[in-house]
Design an enzyme around this catalytic site. Structure first.
Site, PDB file in Angstrom:
ATOM      1  CD  GLU A 274      -3.244   3.455  -5.102  1.00 35.37           C
ATOM      2  OE1 GLU A 274      -4.038   2.519  -5.300  1.00 35.37           O
ATOM      3  OE2 GLU A 274      -2.010   3.300  -5.010  1.00 35.37           O
TER       4      GLU A 274
ATOM      5  CG  HIS B  81      -3.132  -0.450  -6.635  1.00 32.14           C
ATOM      6  ND1 HIS B  81      -3.630   0.183  -5.516  1.00 32.14           N
ATOM      7  CD2 HIS B  81      -3.040  -1.760  -6.292  1.00 32.14           C
ATOM      8  CE1 HIS B  81      -3.830  -0.693  -4.543  1.00 32.14           C
ATOM      9  NE2 HIS B  81      -3.486  -1.896  -5.004  1.00 32.14           N
TER      10      HIS B  81
ATOM     11  NE  ARG C  80      -4.214  -1.593   0.255  1.00 32.92           N
ATOM     12  CZ  ARG C  80      -4.366  -2.675  -0.492  1.00 32.92           C
ATOM     13  NH1 ARG C  80      -3.429  -3.018  -1.361  1.00 32.92           N
ATOM     14  NH2 ARG C  80      -5.457  -3.415  -0.383  1.00 32.92           N
TER      15      ARG C  80
END
Length: 311
Positions: A259, A277, A230
């Site tokens: 993000e 991601h 993360r």
């Protein structure tokens, strides 16, 4: 017969929506529950598909009076208020180990991409360079791989590193049984030992900015950082500063603070390889995640056993 209503509050593929829509009336809110029109009728919505980043808050649960099941699409569930769900009698599940191999593969790709400088040299070669970009670059074989967190993904990265001839060490609160890799209790000590430091721990308040200026200093000018966990685990300002001043050799990042916006300063750095991601995304992983969600939907309605139940 009318289909029962569920909501999907994250971006998912057409394949996922197609499979869900075969049995359920699906409300799609890819930017989160709060992104929908005020006119959306949430009555009858009894299940929600979310993920760890988007989560599901107590207040959002309050907007869904018929909610019975919240499912996180992957392993992470850090922004799902599990305690609030438990108080309300709402079941919470997630999907661990459905994308483990995909994420571990991606971590190795980032390690190779940044250490061998593949992305930048591809661009330079297309611009006509040749001799100037044929300099020696570090490789994985013989290097030390440090892993922060040794869950399913961390162990997948460790196995791949070992196959590449790397020395493997890891940090967790307690040693993991049944593995022969070196346990290092202190994350900063692990960073100082590592040529490649891979973040594979859960997100959440306890790991926020775990990788800070001190740890980056310990990793040093020959060390590479890779994050498939993360974005919040890394102090972004400290990382950008360390990359800009060459206080670490480079970074491979699949996740970011804030993000989907790219943090200021990262886009201009040649010593960073960035992906959006997507480490856990592959056809195999997606099908496994959908299978878990469909199983839990059916199990909840039919009184069966939920997979990976948290509440």
């Amino acid at each position: 017969m009318a289909k029962s209503k569920i909501a999907v509050t994250i971006p998912v593929s057409d394949t996922c929506l197609s499979r869900l829509s075969q049995s359920y009336d699906v409300i799609t809110l890819p930017a989160g529950l709060g992104s929908g029109s005020p006119e959306i009728d949430f009555s009858g919505v009894w299940a929600v598909l979310t993920n760890g980043s988007t989560g599901m808050s107590d207040g959002e649960m309050d907007r869904l009076p018929d909610l019975k099941l919240v499912s996180a699409y992957g392993a992470g569930y850090e922004n799902v208020d599990v305690e609030a769900a438990r108080r309300r009698g709402i079941h919470v599940t997630h999907a661990p180990n459905t994308n483990t191999e995909t994420v571990a593969d991606h971590a190795l790709a980032l390690m190779l991409g940044i250490s061998r400088d593949i992305c930048r040299r591809d661009r330079r070669l297309r611009e006509g360079a040749w001799g100037a970009i044929r300099s020696a670059r570090p490789t994985l074989s013989g290097a030390t791989l440090g892993i922060i967190g040794l869950g399913n993904i961390g162990q997948g990265v460790a196995r791949r590193g070992k196959a590449f001839g790397m020395r493997v060490a890891y940090t967790t609160r307690n040693p993991v049984t049944d593995v022969d890799w070196q346990h290092v209790p202190d994350p900063i000590m692990l960073a100082s030992m590592s040529d490649f430091l891979v973040i594979a721990c859960p997100g959440g308040p306890s790991t926020r900015h775990l990788v800070d200026r001190r740890m980056l200093a310990a990793l040093g000018p020959d060390g590479f950082l890779v994050n498939v966990s993360r974005g919040m685990v890394v102090d972004t300002a400290a990382l950008v500063e360390a990359l800009r001043e060459s206080r670490i050799a480079g970074a491979g990042l699949d996740v970011f603070e804030g993000e989907p916006e790219l943090p200021a300063g990262l886009a201009d750095l040649d010593n960073a390889v960035l992906t959006p991601h997507m480490a856990g995304r592959s056809p195999a992983a997606e099908n496994a995640q959908i299978d878990v969600f469909l199983h839990n939907l059916a199990a909840h309605r039919n009184g069966g056993i939920l997979k990976a139940q948290l509440a």
